[in-house]
Design a protein around this motif. Structure first.
Motif, PDB file in Angstrom:
ATOM      1  N   CYS A 135       3.279  18.117  20.255  1.00  0.00           N
ATOM      2  CA  CYS A 135       1.960  18.729  20.311  1.00  0.00           C
ATOM      3  C   CYS A 135       1.835  19.451  21.651  1.00  0.00           C
ATOM      4  N   TYR A 187      -0.429  21.988  23.962  1.00  0.00           N
ATOM      5  CA  TYR A 187      -1.717  22.642  24.150  1.00  0.00           C
ATOM      6  C   TYR A 187      -1.621  23.827  25.105  1.00  0.00           C
ATOM      7  N   SER A 243       2.686  20.824  16.400  1.00  0.00           N
ATOM      8  CA  SER A 243       1.366  21.418  16.627  1.00  0.00           C
ATOM      9  C   SER A 243       1.467  22.269  17.881  1.00  0.00           C
ATOM     10  N   THR A 247       0.291  25.806  20.433  1.00  0.00           N
ATOM     11  CA  THR A 247      -0.561  26.899  20.885  1.00  0.00           C
ATOM     12  C   THR A 247       0.346  28.015  21.386  1.00  0.00           C
ATOM     13  N   ILE A 281      -2.693  25.110  16.690  1.00  0.00           N
ATOM     14  CA  ILE A 281      -3.900  24.579  17.311  1.00  0.00           C
ATOM     15  C   ILE A 281      -4.876  25.727  17.542  1.00  0.00           C
ATOM     16  N   TYR A 282      -6.132  25.447  17.373  1.00  0.00           N
ATOM     17  CA  TYR A 282      -7.213  26.421  17.514  1.00  0.00           C
ATOM     18  C   TYR A 282      -7.250  27.352  16.307  1.00  0.00           C
TER      19      TYR A 282
END
Length: 537
Positions: A227, A229, A250, A252, A283-284
Motif C-alpha cells: 500500500c 500513499y 494499492s 498512488t 488510492i483516491y
C-alpha cells in the motif's frame, strides 16, 4: 456433558487454571484442546519487561523456573530503571521472539549494543518506533547496524513525526516474512540489504519507496501486500515475480507518470502467471489515465481464483473472458474505456460478484452461471432505478443468485426518502442493505416476498408455489430508515433471521425499532452522543 462437546471459550477458561507444564500436555489430547491451549501457551510464554519491575517483582522474576520464548520490552527510554530486569532476563531466558515498543532508534541501538549476545539467536523481531510519548532523546550517531542472523520474521512499525533522522541497517539474510509500516517522517530510514529469501512481504508506505529499503530482487516472493500513499515513480520491484501467488496492490501514482506507470504495472501483473489472488486498487480518485486490460489478465492469469479491481478504467479487447478457476470478482469503483463495452464471461466457478449497479447490464455469461452472491453498489442511483433498471434484470439472467447486498460503499446515506416500488419481487435467500437510506414502507414490500419464483430469463412471472418462503435473512448495516408518520411496525413473518447493526431512524427520539420478526425480541438500542443506534449483533 462430554469434554469433547465443551465450547472452545469454556475450555480456555478451564485450562487457564492449570500449570504451564500441564497446559502443554493438555494440548496433546485432541484437536479441540490443542486450539484452546495454544492461545494460552502463547500468552503465558510471553514475558513483558518494563521500568516498573523492581523490588519483590524483580525477585519474583529471578524465581521463574521455565523459559519464556517471547520477551516484550517497553520503556527502554527509562534505561537505568529497566536495566536490572534486563540483566535478570539475559541470565535466565533464551527467547525466540523479541518485541520492542514505544522507543526511538537511539534507544534500540543502545539496547542492541548492550544485549547483543542475548538476542543474537531470535527468530522473530518486532520493533515499534514511536515519538509521541517518548521525551528522552539522545544525540547519537545517525546510522546504526543491527545483526539478527537467525531472524525469519520482522515486523517494523513507525509512528514518527520528527524524531527520526536515523538510518537503521538490519542485516537479517534469512528473513522469510517482513511487515513494514512506515511513518510521515521521511528522515527515518530502514534498510534491509541482501534479503533474498523473503516469501511474504507486507508494506505500507507514506513517505518511503521500495528501493529505499530493499536492494535485492524478490525472486522467492509468494505473497505481496503493498500500500503506497506517496506518489509512485518506479515499478521495478514488480519485475521477475514469477512465483507470486497472491498480490494486493494499492497505489498512488504521480500525475506526470500516471499513464506510463499504470501500463507498466498491468504488464508486470500479467507476467505473474502463478497468481491465484489479485487485488489492484488506485488510492483516491479514478482517472482515465489509470487503465487495466481485463482481457490480458484473463489470457495470462489462468489460475486466478479471486480478482479485485478498484478505481480503474477497464479496457476489453476480447469478446469472451475465460476465467476457468475464478470464484470471486470485485469491480468496485471501476469504469469502462468503451461505454458500450460488455463483459461476456466464461467463468464456471464464479460464485461472488461485486460491481456498481449501473454496470450490471454489462455482465453476461456464455454458459450456465452458478453465481450465488451479488453486491451492487448504488453510487448515485436511487433504489427504484437501481432495482428496476439494473438489479432485477440481472437476477433474471443469473437466476441462481441467493445473496443480494445493496450498498453505498463510498458514503453513509442519511436521506431516508428512497424506496423501491411494490412491484419488485426477489427470490433471494438473504438480502443486505449497507449504508443505505430507505423508507419503512419498503419493508412492507419485503414482507410480501413469500414463495415467489422467476420462471423466465427474459421476463418475470410471479407465481405462488407454496406457503414456504425462500427469503430467510435480512441484514441492515449502518442504514438510515425513514419512518415518516407511520406508527405501526412492520412484521416480517417470512424472515427467519434479522441482523441489525448501527441503524438509525428518521425519528430521533424513537426507541422502538419498527421492524420485527414474529416471536422475536425487540432490537435493543444504544445512545451515542445523543443519537440513538439500534443493534442486535
Amino acid at each position: 456433558m462430554s469434554y469433547e462437546l465443551l465450547p472452545l471459550e469454556v475450555l480456555e477458561q478451564i485450562l487457564d487454571n492449570v500449570k504451564f507444564s500441564d497446559l502443554q500436555n493438555a494440548a496433546l489430547v485432541c484437536r479441540q484442546w490443542c486450539l484452546a491451549a495454544e492461545v494460552l501457551i502463547l500468552r503465558k510464554s510471553c514475558l513483558t519487561v518494563h521500568d516498573s519491575l523492581g523490588g519483590s517483582q524483580l525477585e519474583g522474576l529471578r524465581q521463574i523456573g521455565r523459559n519464556h520464548v517471547t520477551i516484550c520490552l517497553r520503556e527502554l527510554n527509562m534505561w537505568e530503571e529497566i536495566r536490572p530486569a534486563l540483566d535478570v532476563c539475559r541470565q535466565k531466558f533464551r527467547p525466540r521472539s523479541i518485541r520492542i515498543s514505544g522507543i526511538l532508534a537511539d534507544h534500540l541501538n543502545r539496547f542492541y549494543r548492550e544485549y547483543r549476545d542475548w538476542v543474537q539467536d531470535v527468530e522473530q523481531v518486532r520493533v515499534s518506533l514511536d515519538d509521541r510519548f517518548v521525551y528522552y532523546f539522545e544525540e547519537l550517531p545517525a546510522k546504526y547496524v543491527l545483526n539478527f542472523p537467525k531472524a525469519k520474521y520482522l515486523n517494523w512499525y513507525e509512528c514518527l513525526y520528527g524524531a527520526g533522522e536515523k538510518t537503521v541497517t538490519l542485516n537479517a539474510p534469512n528473513l522469510q516474512e517482513v511487515v513494514i509500516d512506515d511513518s510521515l517522517d521521511d528522515t527515518s530510514v530502514l534498510k534491509l540489504p541482501g534479503c533474498t529469501k523473503i516469501d511474504k512481504l507486507n508494506c505500507t508506505f507514506y513517505t518511503k519507496k521500495m528501493e529505499d529499503i530493499f536492494d535485492s530482487p524478490f525472486s522467492n516472493l509468494v505473497q505481496l501486500w503493498l500500500c503506497i500513499y506517496n506518489e509512485l515513480e518506479s515499478v521495478a520491484f514488480l519485475d521477475n515475480l514469477y512465483n507470486l501467488v497472491k498480490l494486493n496492490l494499492s497505489i498512488t501514482y504521480s500525475k506526470n507518470h500516471m499513464r506510463e506507470l499504470s501500463w507498466k504495472v498491468s504488464e508486470s501483473i500479467c507476467k505473474c502467471h502463478q497468481l491465484k489472488h489479485l487485488q489492484y486498487i488506485i488510492i483516491y480518485d479514478i482517472s482515465p489515465n489509470c487503465t487495466v486490460n481485463l482481457s490480458k489478465i484473463a489470457q495470462n492469469l489462468v489460475n486466478l481464483q479471486s480478482l479485485d479491481l478498484g478505481n480503474l478504467f477497464i479496457e476489453l479487447t476480447d469478446q469472451v473472458l475465460r476465467f476457468p478457476s475464478l470464484k470471486t470478482m470485485k469491480l468496485d469503483g471501476v469504469d469502462f474505456a468503451n461505454q458500450s463495452a460488455s463483459i461476456r464471461l466464461d467463468a464456471p466457478a464464479l460464485r461472488s460478484l461485486s460491481i456498481s449497479a449501473r454496470h450490471l447490464r454489462r455482465i453476461h455469461c456464455i454458459n450456465e452461471s452458478l453465481l450465488r452472491q451479488l453486491d451492487a453498489d448504488l453510487e448515485t442511483l436511487k433504489l427504484e432505478e437501481a432495482f428496476l433498471a439494473h438489479v432485477v434484470p440481472f437476477l433474471q439472467r443469473f437466476s441462481k443468485v441467493r445473496e443480494l447486498t445493496v450498498a453505498n460503499h463510498n458514503h453513509h446515506e442519511k436521506n431516508a426518502d428512497d424506496s423501491f416500488p411494490p412491484t419488485v419481487h426477489l427470490t433471494v435467500d438473504k438480502l443486505c442493505f449497507c449504508n443505505v437510506g430507505i423508507r419503512l414502507e419498503c419493508f412492507r414490500t419485503v414482507a410480501a416476498w413469500s414463495g415467489l419464483k422467476v420462471e423466465s430469463q427474459h421476463f418475470t412471472i410471479v407465481q405462488k408455489v407454496s406457503n414456504h418462503s425462500h427469503f430467510q435473512e435480512l441484514h441492515l448495516d449502518n442504514c438510515f430508515i425513514g419512518t415518516g408518520e407511520e406508527e405501526e411496525s412492520v412484521v416480517l413473518t417470512n424472515v427467519r433471521q434479522m441482523r441489525v447493526s448501527r441503524v438509525q431512524l428518521s425519528d430521533p427520539v424513537s426507541k422502538e425499532f419498527p421492524i420485527v420478526l414474529r416471536g422475536s425480541e425487540p432490537v435493543p438500542f444504544d445512545d451515542y452522543d445523543s443519537e440513538i443506534y439500534f443493534s442486535n449483533c
